[in-house]
Design an enzyme around this catalytic site. Structure first.
Site, mmCIF file in Angstrom:
data_model
loop_
_atom_site.group_PDB
_atom_site.id
_atom_site.type_symbol
_atom_site.label_atom_id
_atom_site.label_comp_id
_atom_site.label_asym_id
_atom_site.label_seq_id
_atom_site.Cartn_x
_atom_site.Cartn_y
_atom_site.Cartn_z
ATOM 1 N N PHE A 112 0.858 -1.188 0.000
ATOM 2 C CA PHE A 112 0.000 0.000 0.000
ATOM 3 C C PHE A 112 0.899 1.245 0.000
ATOM 4 O O PHE A 112 0.801 2.116 0.848
ATOM 5 C CB PHE A 112 -0.959 0.003 1.207
ATOM 6 C CG PHE A 112 -1.715 -1.295 1.373
ATOM 7 C CD1 PHE A 112 -2.884 -1.517 0.663
ATOM 8 C CD2 PHE A 112 -1.234 -2.301 2.207
ATOM 9 C CE1 PHE A 112 -3.590 -2.722 0.798
ATOM 10 C CE2 PHE A 112 -1.925 -3.499 2.340
ATOM 11 C CZ PHE A 112 -3.102 -3.710 1.644
ATOM 12 N N ASP B 156 1.079 -1.154 -4.844
ATOM 13 C CA ASP B 156 -0.155 -0.371 -4.665
ATOM 14 C C ASP B 156 -1.045 -0.647 -5.855
ATOM 15 O O ASP B 156 -0.569 -0.752 -6.980
ATOM 16 C CB ASP B 156 0.158 1.135 -4.578
ATOM 17 C CG ASP B 156 -1.006 1.922 -3.998
ATOM 18 O OD1 ASP B 156 -0.881 2.396 -2.851
ATOM 19 O OD2 ASP B 156 -2.042 2.048 -4.688
ATOM 20 N N ASN C 293 -3.110 -5.503 -6.757
ATOM 21 C CA ASN C 293 -3.889 -5.658 -5.533
ATOM 22 C C ASN C 293 -2.984 -6.376 -4.520
ATOM 23 O O ASN C 293 -2.480 -7.470 -4.779
ATOM 24 C CB ASN C 293 -5.128 -6.495 -5.851
ATOM 25 C CG ASN C 293 -5.991 -6.703 -4.629
ATOM 26 O OD1 ASN C 293 -5.507 -6.894 -3.514
ATOM 27 N ND2 ASN C 293 -7.288 -6.651 -4.837
ATOM 28 N N ALA C 294 -2.772 -5.765 -3.383
ATOM 29 C CA ALA C 294 -1.814 -6.309 -2.414
ATOM 30 C C ALA C 294 -2.223 -7.704 -1.929
ATOM 31 O O ALA C 294 -1.366 -8.549 -1.662
ATOM 32 C CB ALA C 294 -1.678 -5.365 -1.226
ATOM 33 N N ASP D 108 0.640 -0.658 5.323
ATOM 34 C CA ASP D 108 -0.082 0.572 5.684
ATOM 35 C C ASP D 108 -1.320 0.702 4.792
ATOM 36 O O ASP D 108 -1.395 1.580 3.926
ATOM 37 C CB ASP D 108 0.840 1.788 5.515
ATOM 38 C CG ASP D 108 0.146 3.081 5.940
ATOM 39 O OD1 ASP D 108 -0.781 3.023 6.761
ATOM 40 O OD2 ASP D 108 0.541 4.163 5.438
ATOM 41 N N CYS E 147 -5.471 2.373 10.239
ATOM 42 C CA CYS E 147 -5.997 3.732 10.355
ATOM 43 C C CYS E 147 -7.511 3.741 10.530
ATOM 44 O O CYS E 147 -8.171 4.746 10.331
ATOM 45 C CB CYS E 147 -5.586 4.579 9.156
ATOM 46 S SG CYS E 147 -6.210 3.957 7.599
HETATM 47 N N1 SAH Z 1 1.601 4.233 2.969
HETATM 48 C C1 SAH Z 1 1.035 5.330 2.243
HETATM 49 C C2 SAH Z 1 -0.441 5.484 2.445
HETATM 50 C C3 SAH Z 1 -1.251 4.338 2.010
HETATM 51 S S1 SAH Z 1 -2.879 4.809 1.710
HETATM 52 C C4 SAH Z 1 1.723 6.618 2.634
HETATM 53 O O1 SAH Z 1 2.377 6.658 3.653
HETATM 54 O O2 SAH Z 1 1.560 7.599 1.937
HETATM 55 C C5 SAH Z 1 -3.552 3.412 1.053
HETATM 56 C C6 SAH Z 1 -3.093 3.056 -0.332
HETATM 57 O O3 SAH Z 1 -3.561 1.741 -0.551
HETATM 58 C C7 SAH Z 1 -3.643 3.885 -1.487
HETATM 59 O O4 SAH Z 1 -2.565 4.351 -2.254
HETATM 60 C C8 SAH Z 1 -4.495 2.909 -2.316
HETATM 61 O O5 SAH Z 1 -4.308 3.079 -3.708
HETATM 62 C C9 SAH Z 1 -3.915 1.595 -1.905
HETATM 63 N N2 SAH Z 1 -4.801 0.436 -1.940
HETATM 64 C C10 SAH Z 1 -6.077 0.336 -1.520
HETATM 65 N N3 SAH Z 1 -6.500 -0.937 -1.611
HETATM 66 C C11 SAH Z 1 -5.477 -1.665 -2.097
HETATM 67 C C12 SAH Z 1 -5.282 -3.036 -2.401
HETATM 68 N N4 SAH Z 1 -6.240 -3.937 -2.215
HETATM 69 N N5 SAH Z 1 -4.077 -3.419 -2.864
HETATM 70 C C13 SAH Z 1 -3.081 -2.525 -3.042
HETATM 71 N N6 SAH Z 1 -3.208 -1.225 -2.771
HETATM 72 C C14 SAH Z 1 -4.384 -0.788 -2.311
#
Ligand code: SAH
Length: 404
Positions: free
Chosen positions: A230, A252, A280-281, A307, A347
């Site tokens: 993420f 991400d 997708n993570a 995160d 969060c």
């Molecule tokens: N760590 C980052 C904030 C993450 S916010 C920082 O410090 O700036 C959450 C992120 O997760 C977003 O960029 C969103 O695009 C991504 N996201 C949401 N669902 C996801 C998923 N299933 N797999 C991968 N990324 C995802």
């Protein structure tokens, strides 16, 4: 002090409701109200009293919102320019005390700064305003004028597309409130540069609440193979790379975020060690943890950062969210080398620190790991927590080593 507070319409709260307000919680729900002394236009200032007519404070009224009143002060003050000047100056002083070198930070964080319904982010010389209550929205002009005086921004823009606005009867809107915004801002966080598109289609901000945690987590990055799940614009990734990581993989699902993160890596001269994968993570982690039958999976990372976005915005979906949190921890722990560190964040306000750790431990149990907690994290000091207003606390994080 004001002389005309006594002539304001009066909201009288039910017996038993006063203590929470006196303790600093600013929300007064419709159900807590005994009566309103006279018809009052939405957005106007009201005085609040308990059922014995004891004065409790002044706040902004909105009959359209479940939160009928947002208390702004426990004193008999006018909610005027001088009031906003005092509150925003106090908020700024907190940031200067606890984030002394920072040039980009959250200036005002709503309830945390006794300004329920107002958020102001500072991205270098551009300010971004969000007003999530009708009363605040009506006072935007005054707020902008105070911000101009205190911070001399190049531009103030509003990014009012939050879901909360509809509960107040407010439309979504976006635009420039003062000055001329540039197309992009180069935001400095701990000496690293991140490009933030200001206008145009990609209208997202940055997550300023992790500013201190980026550096804290990077202390485990030296010579490490790092996974940043993420990764968004690369906050954790770039801090890890600068701290001497051997390799960093950011994942991400947003293609745009990955492109922006790559550009940020290059901008900071770290492009050779960092790569970003748009995926997708959940799927990516699953793929990484698939081992052919009867073969052992070899963990590959020394530092893993998780995160994710909030998996739940309401109490009703907490169970599903916990399933999601457990899943990513199970996979991440299997990819973590002995001696490695997992830094993980949540969060979601509805999943508290204890519940979050329970999920992590349940994942560790299932994959036969024993964890040693080596750090705890919270939201940055520009997102202050008021323990008497539990809603102000949302970000928590832990770092663990594998004890076994
Ligand atoms: N760590 C980052 C904030 C993450 S916010 C920082 O410090 O700036 C959450 C992120 O997760 C977003 O960029 C969103 O695009 C991504 N996201 C949401 N669902 C996801 C998923 N299933 N797999 C991968 N990324 C995802």
């Amino acid at each position: 002090m004001s002389t005309n507070v006594d002539s304001l319409p009066t909201i009288t709260v039910k017996p038993g409701e006063a203590d929470r307000i006196l303790a600093g919680h600013p929300w007064i729900y419709q159900g807590s109200i005994l009566r309103l002394s006279r018809p009052t236009p939405d957005g106007d200032v009201v005085q609040v009293k308990d059922h014995r007519q004891r004065f409790l404070g002044v706040g902004l009224f909105n009959s359209r919102s479940k939160i009928h009143v947002r208390v702004l002060s426990e004193a008999r003050v006018d909610i005027d320019r001088a009031f906003f000047h005092q509150r925003i100056s106090a908020a700024l002083a907190v940031r200067r005390r606890y984030l002394p070198g920072a040039t980009s930070f959250r200036v005002v964080n709503s309830e945390s700064d006794l300004l329920s319904g107002l958020i102001v982010d500072k991205y270098e010389d551009v300010l971004v305003l969000q007003t999530s209550s009708l009363g605040m929205d009506q006072r935007k002009g005054m707020i902008v004028s105070v911000l101009e005086e205190l911070l001399q921004p190049r531009a103030v823009i509003e990014r009012n597309e939050t879901a909360a606005r509809k509960f107040e009867g407010l439309e979504h809107c976006q635009g420039t409130l003062a000055g001329t915004p540039p197309d992009r801002v180069e935001v400095q966080l701990n000496g690293l540069k991140f490009v933030l598109p200001v206008s145009g289609g990609h209208k997202t901000g940055m997550y300023l609440d992790q500013q201190s945690n980026y550096e804290a987590v990077a202390r485990w990055a030296k010579d490490a193979a790092v996974l940043d799940c993420f990764s968004f614009l690369g906050g954790f990734s770039l801090h890890a790379a600068r701290a001497g990581a051997r390799t960093v993989v950011g994942v991400d699902q947003s293609v745009e975020a990955c492109e922006a993160a790559r550009a940020n890596a290059t901008l900071n001269g770290l492009g050779d060690r960092v790569e970003f994968t748009a995926a997708n993570a959940f799927d990516w982690l699953k793929e990484q943890t698939l081992a052919p039958p009867n073969e052992k999976l070899f963990p590959k990372f020394d530092l893993i950062i998780l995160d994710p976005p909030s998996f739940t915005r309401s109490r009703a979906t907490v169970t599903d969210a916990l399933r999601g949190y457990k899943e990513i921890h199970l996979r991440a722990l299997r990819l973590l080398k002995p001696g490695g560190v997992l830094a993980t964040f949540c969060c979601s306000h509805h999943v508290d620190a204890r519940l979050f750790e329970e999920v992590i431990l349940s994942a560790a149990f299932d994959c036969h790991r024993v964890l040693r907690r080596v750090a705890t994290f919270s939201q940055g000091p520009d997102h202050p927590v008021l323990p008497s207003v539990p809603e102000t606390e949302y970000l928590k994080g832990f770092a663990y080593e594998l004890a076994r």
